[in-house]
Each structure stands twice: as C-alpha cells, then as structure tokens.
Design a protein around this motif. Structure first.
Motif, short mmCIF file in Angstrom:
data_model
loop_
_atom_site.label_atom_id
_atom_site.label_comp_id
_atom_site.label_asym_id
_atom_site.label_seq_id
_atom_site.Cartn_x
_atom_site.Cartn_y
_atom_site.Cartn_z
N SER A 19 0.83 -1.21 0.00
CA SER A 19 0.00 0.00 0.00
C SER A 19 0.87 1.26 0.00
O SER A 19 0.51 2.27 -0.62
N ALA A 22 2.17 1.58 -3.52
CA ALA A 22 1.06 2.04 -4.36
C ALA A 22 0.89 3.55 -4.24
O ALA A 22 0.70 4.25 -5.24
N SER A 28 -3.85 2.33 -6.72
CA SER A 28 -4.43 1.63 -5.57
C SER A 28 -3.58 0.40 -5.23
O SER A 28 -2.89 -0.14 -6.11
#
Length: 66
Positions: A19, A22, A28
């Motif tokens: 994450s 990302a 995402s």
C-alpha cells in the motif's frame, strides 16, 4: 526476469508495504496486486513512476509487453 517478479522482489527486498508503494506511484494497492499476481502491465505514465520510485531498479524496458 518478468516485470511481475521484479516488482514483487523489489517490494520484498526493500521491506515495503504494497500500500505504501502504491501511494508512491499513485495507484491503488489492488492495482499493485494486479501487476504482481495477474500479470497486468502499467500504462506509460505509471511505468515511468515505477521506474522513478525504484531508482531504475525496474526500468521502462522491464515493463514492455512480451
């Protein structure tokens, strides 16, 4: 080496959370998973961000379709 493998190894070797990576490339976490596990390829703009975020450990040519 395939792009998906290089990306997975880069994230693992640098102790990154998917994450977080990302967020670095403005996609995402689900998209990062698609790159790693489903063989999706990034568009040019995202490919450039990946190359920059990895300090060219993953190059634009690594992301060319086979």
């Amino acid at each position: 080496m395939k792009f998906s493998t290089k990306l997975r190894r880069y994230i693992e070797d640098n102790n990154l959370v998917k994450s977080h990576f990302a967020a670095l490339i403005s996609v995402s976490p689900a998209m990062v998973n698609k790159y790693i596990y489903q063989g999706s390829m990034p568009c040019f703009k995202i490919a450039k961000r990946i190359s920059e975020a990895t300090n060219n450990s993953i190059t634009m040519s690594d992301m060319e379709c086979e």
